[in-house]
Design an enzyme around this catalytic site. Structure first.
Site, short mmCIF file in Angstrom:
data_model
loop_
_atom_site.label_atom_id
_atom_site.label_comp_id
_atom_site.label_asym_id
_atom_site.label_seq_id
_atom_site.Cartn_x
_atom_site.Cartn_y
_atom_site.Cartn_z
CB SER A 91 5.62 4.06 4.16
OG SER A 91 4.81 3.32 3.30
CG ASP A 99 -0.80 3.30 8.85
OD1 ASP A 99 -1.48 2.91 7.88
OD2 ASP A 99 0.45 3.30 8.86
CG HIS A 121 0.54 4.70 5.35
ND1 HIS A 121 1.28 3.92 6.21
CD2 HIS A 121 1.27 4.79 4.21
CE1 HIS A 121 2.41 3.56 5.61
NE2 HIS A 121 2.43 4.08 4.40
#
Lengths: 198, 348
Positions: free
Chosen positions: B127, B292, B325
């Site tokens: 991320s 995601d 995610h």
């Protein structure tokens, strides 16, 4: 892909690439072919593979590999990004046969395409005897084969001619032995070197 | 401008004599320097990426020297908005400077200098952490051999920024925010931070996984026709929000989300990511997760395609892990095999 196929493809392709050239191998599996081209011929290599376990194995072999579905095309690759684009023993299993050949010749200066020759005498014999062909290079039964677009050497020649694709070279083998005469009858595997460049 | 700052970091494993086995683990929005292990006196203090870092794990501490650092502006020990500004004797609060990802990377480089690490064997992050791994390869090309960019994106989309702004508005509009100087009022914008986290959490999970995990299950017997917790998913989200708001600093949250929004390494190359990445010398592993939707696989492909355009070394895997995610934090066997296999190719 069997070891024998990798070897015959390798022997042929190795003679067509130069040190430092960029090679894209579509359906690269665990990256055996690229590994050898990198080690022996000093090319720069990338593979495309859909199966995650093979992607991981290719990474373990130190190969650059992109997990992607060839059926969706090569839209993410730039025009002329590679000197050579290889499709080894996969064309006959693809749904979008024409698209992939066109795409290969867009992203690569040249393409190498190898496939089992349906015109091989053993295959003809099998059909005359009333059965679907099963051989070393077509090892599947009709009900479990991934092959949906089989062709003969004569068919692929016609395919290229109709699309203004130049066949720069063609090598034909029967169980690893190169065949020079009556290739469409005596050869079990063909390896083509094609381009759109004049 | 900050006249000086502290960075808090932890290390795991042993730096070898050649100093060639060091790995930097960059954290995401809510992470910190405590990436693995458990503090002796606090049994529930397990590090946020403990499942991937440790002896015999994909980021193997028997082989690598692993560094976790709390980013500048954080709230876990590094200088941040809740730290005291020596010039005023009061917490920085809203006066703390905005941070960009490149500022974090430069601060991390100073830590590397201090540790005597000229070149990282790898910089790894998921991320916002993946964005740091990408930025490292561009800003310090000679100092990164491998860059592992997981569940990241080359820049945020309008939708991403929109989510971040709703989260920020929740904090900024909390009456306890006091323009960012809530420390002086002995309070904190707890409600706003809680809402921000609840919203964020929804976007980190996949629809399918939420459906599977909570469905329309009720907390108690039957509907109560009120605003207290009725559905299991409400209970879960409120708990996550409460837990987070208790421990995290709202100003840090604001700052981190802005760093996300600003991130765009191609800004200086007129949007040409390939041109921005062309200086990189690292080999890249880019990983995305099919579920995601916050940083969808197509965003990772933008990074991959830019690298391919340059003829750079890159591998890309698109994994079918179920956790949206948050998949990058999960001990998915295929994901971990991928990482450990890649790490196995890194020479020390």
């Amino acid at each position: 892909m069997s070891g024998a196929l990798v070897r015959s493809d390798f022997d042929v392709i190795a003679g067509w690439v130069q040190r430092g050239e960029r090679v894209l191998d579509l359906g690269c599996g665990e990256g055996e072919l690229l590994r050898r081209l990198i080690d022996v011929r000093g090319v720069r290599g990338w593979g495309v593979e859909i199966d995650v376990d093979k992607v991981i194995a290719a990474i373990g072999n130190g190969i650059n590999v992109i997990q992607s579905d060839l059926e969706t095309g090569l839209a993410d690759f730039e025009d002329r990004a590679f000197e050579h684009v290889i499709l080894s023993q996969t064309l006959q299993a693809m749904r979008n046969t024409e698209t992939i050949v066109t795409e290969m010749l867009r992203v690569g200066r040249e393409a190498v395409v190898s496939f089992p020759n349906f015109g091989y005498w053993k295959h003809r014999r099998d059909i005359l005897n009333g059965h679907m062909p099963v051989s070393e290079d077509l090892p599947y039964q009709w009900y479990d084969t991934p092959n949906i677009h089989l062709c003969t050497i004569a068919d692929f020649d016609d395919f290229c001619a109709a699309r203004d694709i130049t066949v720069k070279d063609r090598k034909v083998f029967d169980n690893g032995v190169e065949i020079h005469e009556e290739q469409n009858y005596l050869g079990s595997v063909a390896v083509y070197r094609i381009t759109r460049e004049k | 401008m900050l006249p000086a700052y502290d960075l808090v970091y932890e290390t795991y494993g042993t730096l070898n004599a050649a100093k060639s086995n060091a790995i930097l683990v960059c954290h995401a929005l809510s992470g910190n320097h405590h990436v693995a292990g458990t503090y002796a006196d606090t049994p529930d203090s397990v590090g946020w990426w403990d499942n991937i870092i440790g002896p015999g794990r994909p980021l193997d501490t028997n082989r690598f020297f692993i560094v976790g650092v709390n980013n500048l502006g954080g709230c876990h020990g590094s200088t941040g908005p809740s730290s005291v500004n020596a010039a005023t004797g009061k917490p920085w609060g809203a006066a703390f400077p905005m941070m960009a990802v490149v500022d974090w990377v430069r601060a991390q480089a100073r830590l590397a200098d201090l540790l005597g690490i000229d070149v990282w064997a790898a910089v790894v992050g998921g991320s916002l952490g993946g964005m740091q791994a990408l930025r490292w390869a561009i800003t310090f090309p000679e100092r990164v051999r491998h860059s592992l960019v997981i569940a990241a994106a080359p820049k945020l989309t309008a939708q991403n920024i929109a989510f971040n702004d709703v989260a920020r508005q929740a904090i900024l509009s909390d009456p306890d925010f006091h323009g960012g100087h809530y420390y002086e009022h002995q309070t904190k914008p707890w409600r706003g931070l809680r809402l921000a986290r609840m919203l964020g959490h929804i976007t980190y999970l996949s629809d399918d996984q939420m459906g599977e995990r909570f469905g329309r299950d009720l907390r108690g017997d039957g509907l109560k026709f009120g605003y207290d917790i009725e559905f299991e998913v409400e209970s879960y989200l409120r708990h996550q929000g409460d837990k987070f708001a208790d421990v995290f600093d709202a100003n840090t949250y604001l700052l981190m989300t802005k760093a996300l929004d600003y991130f765009d390494p191609a800004r200086k190359t007129n949007g040409d990511l390939a041109a921005a990445l062309s200086v990189a010398r690292a080999r890249f592993l880019v990983v995305a997760f099919t579920t995601d939707w916050r940083f969808a696989p197509a965003r990772s492909r933008e990074i991959v395609d830019a690298l391919l355009r340059n003829g750079q070394d890159v591998s890309y895997a698109e994994l079918g892990c179920d956790y949206g995610h948050d998949s990058f934090l999960m001990p998915d066997p295929t994901y971990h095999k991928l990482i450990s296999t890649y790490m196995g190719t890194i020479q020390t």
